[in-house]
Design an enzyme around this catalytic site. Structure first.
Site, PDB file in Angstrom:
ATOM      1  N   ASP A 179      15.781  -3.521  -2.674  1.00  0.00           N
ATOM      2  CA  ASP A 179      14.108  -2.828  -1.831  1.00  0.00           C
ATOM      3  C   ASP A 179      15.312  -3.686  -0.490  1.00  0.00           C
ATOM      4  O   ASP A 179      14.720  -2.799   0.794  1.00  0.00           O
ATOM      5  CB  ASP A 179      12.940  -3.780  -1.692  1.00  0.00           C
ATOM      6  CG  ASP A 179      11.978  -3.342  -2.280  1.00  0.00           C
ATOM      7  OD1 ASP A 179      11.816  -2.009  -2.983  1.00  0.00           O
ATOM      8  OD2 ASP A 179      10.837  -3.987  -2.652  1.00  0.00           O
ATOM      9  N   ASN A 231      10.869   2.127  -3.310  1.00  0.00           N
ATOM     10  CA  ASN A 231       9.107   2.243  -2.756  1.00  0.00           C
ATOM     11  C   ASN A 231       9.171   0.449  -2.363  1.00  0.00           C
ATOM     12  O   ASN A 231       8.796  -0.545  -2.191  1.00  0.00           O
ATOM     13  CB  ASN A 231       8.865   1.493  -4.423  1.00  0.00           C
ATOM     14  CG  ASN A 231       7.368   1.325  -4.480  1.00  0.00           C
ATOM     15  OD1 ASN A 231       6.923   1.542  -3.474  1.00  0.00           O
ATOM     16  ND2 ASN A 231       7.128   1.221  -6.149  1.00  0.00           N
ATOM     17  N   ASP A 246       0.915 -11.908  -4.031  1.00  0.00           N
ATOM     18  CA  ASP A 246       2.313 -11.577  -5.248  1.00  0.00           C
ATOM     19  C   ASP A 246       1.673 -13.070  -6.442  1.00  0.00           C
ATOM     20  O   ASP A 246       1.765 -12.372  -7.095  1.00  0.00           O
ATOM     21  CB  ASP A 246       3.192 -11.613  -4.223  1.00  0.00           C
ATOM     22  CG  ASP A 246       4.053 -10.062  -3.233  1.00  0.00           C
ATOM     23  OD1 ASP A 246       2.601  -9.355  -3.903  1.00  0.00           O
ATOM     24  OD2 ASP A 246       4.250  -9.730  -3.095  1.00  0.00           O
ATOM     25  N   GLU A 290       3.577  -1.942  -6.517  1.00  0.00           N
ATOM     26  CA  GLU A 290       3.924  -0.963  -7.416  1.00  0.00           C
ATOM     27  C   GLU A 290       3.117  -0.126  -7.626  1.00  0.00           C
ATOM     28  O   GLU A 290       3.634   0.993  -7.912  1.00  0.00           O
ATOM     29  CB  GLU A 290       4.812  -1.532  -7.329  1.00  0.00           C
ATOM     30  CG  GLU A 290       6.233  -2.345  -6.466  1.00  0.00           C
ATOM     31  CD  GLU A 290       5.949  -3.600  -5.344  1.00  0.00           C
ATOM     32  OE1 GLU A 290       4.540  -3.711  -5.574  1.00  0.00           O
ATOM     33  OE2 GLU A 290       6.598  -4.184  -4.751  1.00  0.00           O
ATOM     34  N   HIS A 329       8.416  -4.512 -10.553  1.00  0.00           N
ATOM     35  CA  HIS A 329       9.110  -6.510 -10.952  1.00  0.00           C
ATOM     36  C   HIS A 329       8.392  -7.135 -11.112  1.00  0.00           C
ATOM     37  O   HIS A 329       8.880  -7.930 -12.622  1.00  0.00           O
ATOM     38  CB  HIS A 329       9.894  -6.317  -9.599  1.00  0.00           C
ATOM     39  CG  HIS A 329       9.137  -6.253  -8.908  1.00  0.00           C
ATOM     40  ND1 HIS A 329       9.286  -7.430  -7.612  1.00  0.00           N
ATOM     41  CD2 HIS A 329       8.034  -5.757  -8.008  1.00  0.00           C
ATOM     42  CE1 HIS A 329       8.011  -7.468  -6.602  1.00  0.00           C
ATOM     43  NE2 HIS A 329       8.117  -5.805  -6.904  1.00  0.00           N
ATOM     44  N   ARG A 330       7.058  -7.470 -10.331  1.00  0.00           N
ATOM     45  CA  ARG A 330       6.492  -8.885 -10.935  1.00  0.00           C
ATOM     46  C   ARG A 330       6.029  -7.824 -12.684  1.00  0.00           C
ATOM     47  O   ARG A 330       6.012  -9.249 -13.156  1.00  0.00           O
ATOM     48  CB  ARG A 330       5.566  -8.582 -10.237  1.00  0.00           C
ATOM     49  CG  ARG A 330       6.129  -9.045  -8.873  1.00  0.00           C
ATOM     50  CD  ARG A 330       5.305  -9.720  -7.693  1.00  0.00           C
ATOM     51  NE  ARG A 330       5.685 -10.263  -6.254  1.00  0.00           N
ATOM     52  CZ  ARG A 330       7.214 -10.904  -6.270  1.00  0.00           C
ATOM     53  NH1 ARG A 330       7.200 -11.783  -7.437  1.00  0.00           N
ATOM     54  NH2 ARG A 330       7.551 -10.301  -5.016  1.00  0.00           N
ATOM     55  N   LYS A 385      14.288  -4.473  -8.594  1.00  0.00           N
ATOM     56  CA  LYS A 385      13.227  -4.338  -6.916  1.00  0.00           C
ATOM     57  C   LYS A 385      13.501  -5.689  -6.067  1.00  0.00           C
ATOM     58  O   LYS A 385      14.140  -6.096  -4.856  1.00  0.00           O
ATOM     59  CB  LYS A 385      11.680  -3.792  -6.865  1.00  0.00           C
ATOM     60  CG  LYS A 385      10.709  -4.231  -5.378  1.00  0.00           C
ATOM     61  CD  LYS A 385       9.949  -2.726  -6.198  1.00  0.00           C
ATOM     62  CE  LYS A 385       9.310  -2.207  -4.993  1.00  0.00           C
ATOM     63  NZ  LYS A 385       9.087  -2.819  -3.385  1.00  0.00           N
TER      64      LYS A 385
END
Ligand SMILES: Nc1ncnc2c1ncn2[C@@H]1O[C@H](COP(=O)(O)OP(=O)(O)OP(=O)(O)O)[C@@H](O)[C@H]1O
Ligand SMILES: Nc1ccn([C@H]2C[C@H](O)[C@@H](COP(=O)(O)O)O2)c(=O)n1
Length: 679
Positions: free
Chosen positions: A52, A95, A328, A356, A404-405, A432
């Site tokens: 990012d 993204n 998040d 995402e 990613h999370r 990311k």
């Protein structure tokens, strides 16, 4: 970063130690843009290096900003001072919502003032992430922003001829879909506030307010103080002008910290999990994840720039929480809920649906794979825990949706009491925000060594063991043990120390004792595909045929073999190991879940070795190679200590007629069949 198709995490048992996390994504991309917009130079320290931030940096370079790397995480930005250096560019923003939304707004304002045309695009998922509310606000303001595809979504064309902006009435923007729309306006509109104040009005209830606080705090660092009335009205003062703070430091990412806070809360610990670079006074909203983790039972002590986390209540306490303030990090709570004493409900998480991926649907689907019962609603998720005796837990291959999370959260399921491994598909999606997430996880977690998988490849010389081991390890993301190299190193070290290794010398017990002592304290270091002996790069020297013959001789000595045993077993580290040699399956790792005995005819092996030496520019004679190889095989097979032979449970593979690729595929399919994840 693991670039493998999947990464298997063995069952993790304990945790403890210190991690330093990468910089905050939210702060990094805001600071980059602010530094680019203001006059003068800004040095940014501890900048996040990830997908990012990379797209933001690329975009700023394309826009004509001067960027100088001063170190891996330090950059100097020469700002544009509010003047466009180029009037046309195509910006690919991957993204990264934190790049797409603010750049759209900043370029809309700058092109309205100065003219120019820019195209902003991203990956397919970015083209599904809404931006319509921001575009509407900018268009209402008089800026030119047009969709290049589906209305309301990127890609976008921004700009045209200069035009005057309507700044005398409040700029209105919705705040209930993404707070990034408001952030984008707050970052862009100071560029137009030289003559008059600008008011922004938020329509609907503003979500993710902590992210707006970050924006306001950083605006202040760059000289612009925004007045706000509640969370619905923001006024940028007349005469606002960005000025560089000169040097600015990026805090460690609080959302990334959530995985390590959870690790400390879930895992049995001897020492706490300590997170460096982040304190309780962080400006990031996700620092309030600490309160949520404490509510679930974690013991957390905070210092100015450090957090210490230990397991407290166990099982964790179930929670029912409004997560609007930690959108998040709240994903991490969903996985912690698997270890709770009752169902946990996460509310007000509607924004997950436009991240995402649709994170509510994704989380529900993937947690069910572990055996959990999960309920979902438009903006909530309820996770029922799995039994603490391990019953009901299943090994699962987790789809990560290029999010990613999802990958980082799922890794926490590896602490399951059923001691089941977890497969993370497409692990490189962590790039990311946290490219080295898994490597960092290994530094503070432990697994029962017997549960760290080892794949053994034994066989005679030149059968292709090393080639196969390297290829398989690369596909699985595992470490490699080239055990032959250790014996070769003993031979080489002996030669350097003036210790003879011919048959006559090895009959002398004093020589054997010296060789064993040498092997015990072998001054070797492996790294970046190279081998150092006592500080000298011996990568090539150990591969010589003479070193191979010397290795074959010294390896027949039980004292030398015993001296190298602990060193070899020490290679069994997370996430797994591929070990090549002669006795990997029979002696060193007898409990390995897969043992392969690789052979090829002597003529084939001699031919391969011949071609290998010729390709390296070394002289070779096929007849003497064949003779040497047969002599080496005979000695390796005949010796009393750990002779070359297949383990009883080894699978035999004669690859005389197989290509390297076919050999690799065969072994990978055997490996796959022994995993609990299905095909
Ligand atoms: N299946 C195969 N088909 C053709 N060539 C192969 C195959 N496997 C390996 N080779 C080639 O054979 C040569 C020897 O392979 P490699 O060095 O991997 O063998 P090794 O068993 O590890 O040898 P050593 O035990 O002496 O270290 C290399 O040049 C390699 O590219
Ligand atoms: N596990 C092992 C590995 C190697 N050796 C000995 C026997 C070999 O001839 C010699 C060199 O090995 P290579 O690098 O060719 O694989 O080392 C052993 O006894 N046990």
């Amino acid at each position: 970063m693991y670039r493998t198709a999947f990464l298997d995490i063995p069952p993790l048992t304990r945790a403890g130690g210190t991690v330093r996390l990468p910089g905050s994504k939210s702060i990094s991309n805001r600071v980059l843009l602010l530094a680019a917009l203001c006059d003068g130079e800004t040095v940014i320290e501890d900048l996040l290096d990830s997908d990012d931030t990379r797209v933001m940096l690329d975009a700023l370079v394309a826009l004509g900003c001067g960027l100088q790397r001063l170190g891996p995480t330090t950059v100097r930005v020469r700002g544009l001072g509010g003047r466009l250096a180029v009037r046309e560019a195509r910006l690919f923003l991957g993204n990264a919502g934190t790049a797409m939304r603010p750049l759209t707004a900043a370029l809309a304002v700058l092109t309205a003032q100065q003219g120019g045309r820019f195209e902003l695009s991203g990956v397919p998922r970015m083209h599904e992430r809404p931006i319509g509310d921001l575009v509407d606000a900018l268009v209402e303001l008089g800026a030119r922003v047009q969709p290049l595809g589906q209305p309301g979504y990127p890609p976008l064309a921004v700009g045209g001829e200069p035009t005057s902006l309507r700044l005398d009435t409040p700029v209105r923007v919705r705040g209930d879909v993404s707070s990034q729309f408001l952030t984008a306006l707050l970052l862009a509109l100071p560029l137009a506030a030289a003559q008059r104040p600008i008011t922004i009005e938020v329509l609907g209830e503003l979500i993710s307010k902590p992210y707006i606080e970050i924006t306001l705090r950083l605006l202040e660092r760059f000289g612009v103080t925004v007045q706000r009335a509640g969370w619905s009205r923001f006024v940028i003062p007349a005469g606002a002008r960005y000025t560089t703070p000169g040097r600015i430091h990026v805090e460690s990412d609080a959302s990334s910290a959530s995985y390590f806070i959870a690790t400390g809360a879930i895992a049995a610990t001897d020492a706490p999990v300590t997170i460096e670079g982040l304190g309780l006074a962080s400006i990031q909203g996700d620092i309030r994840f600490v309160e949520a983790a404490q509510a679930m039972g974690a013991h957390i002590d905070g210092e100015a720039n450090r957090l210490h986390v230990r397991r407290g209540a166990w099982p964790l306490r179930a929670i029912d929480l409004d997560c609007n303030h930690i959108p998040d990090a709240a994903m991490t709570l969903a996985v912690m809920a698997l270890y709770a004493d009752g169902p946990s409900t996460l509310r007000h998480i509607g924004s997950w649906r436009v991240k995402e991926t649709d994170r509510i649907a994704a989380m529900a689907t993937e947690l069910r794979k572990f055996g959990a019962s999960v309920e979902e609603g438009p903006d909530w998720l309820r996770v029922h825990p799995l039994p603490h005796d391990g019953s009901g837990w299943r090994a699962a291959a987790i789809h990560t949706y290029d999010d990613h999370r999802m990958a980082m959260c799922a890794s926490l399921a590896a602490f399951n009491p059923a001691r089941q491994p977890v497969r993370i598909l497409d692990p490189q999606c962590v790039g990311k925000t946290f490219p080295d997430y898994f490597e960092t996880l290994w530094t503070v977690t432990q697994a029962d060594p017997a549960r760290i998988p080892v794949l053994c490849i034994d066989g005679p010389t030149a059968s292709g063991k090393g080639t196969l081991a390297a290829a398989v390890a690369e596909r699985l993301g595992y470490h490699v043990l080239d055990s032959g190299a250790l014996y070769r190193l003993v031979g080489l070290a002996a030669e350097r120390a003036g210790i003879a290794t011919d048959e006559a010398a090895l009959a002398d017990p004093a020589v054997v004792a010296r060789l064993a002592a040498l092997a015990e304290r072998l001054p070797v270091r492996f790294g970046d595909g190279r081998i150092w002996l006592d500080g000298d790069d011996v990568t090539q020297a150990v591969r010589s045929e003479a070193a191979g013959m010397a290795a074959s001789r010294v390896s027949a000595l039980p004292a030398v073999r015993a001296a190298l045993l602990a060193l070899q077993r020490g290679f069994r580290r997370l996430p797994g190991l591929v070990a090549d040699g002669r006795d990997m399956g029979t002696v060193v790792f007898p409990d390995a879940p897969l043992k392969v005995f690789l052979t090829a005819s002597a003529a084939t092996r001699a031919q391969r070795r011949y071609e290998q030496l010729i390709s390296r520019g070394e002289p070779a004679n096929i007849d003497s190679l064949l003779a040497d190889l047969e002599a080496r095989d005979a000695r390796d097979r005949a010796r009393a200590a750990a002779p070359l032979k297949p383990a009883e449970d080894a699978l035999l593979l004669d690859n005389s007629a197989l290509s390297v690729d076919e050999t690799v595929q065969t072994v990978l399919s055997w490996w796959q069949r022994r995993q609990p994840f299905g095909d």
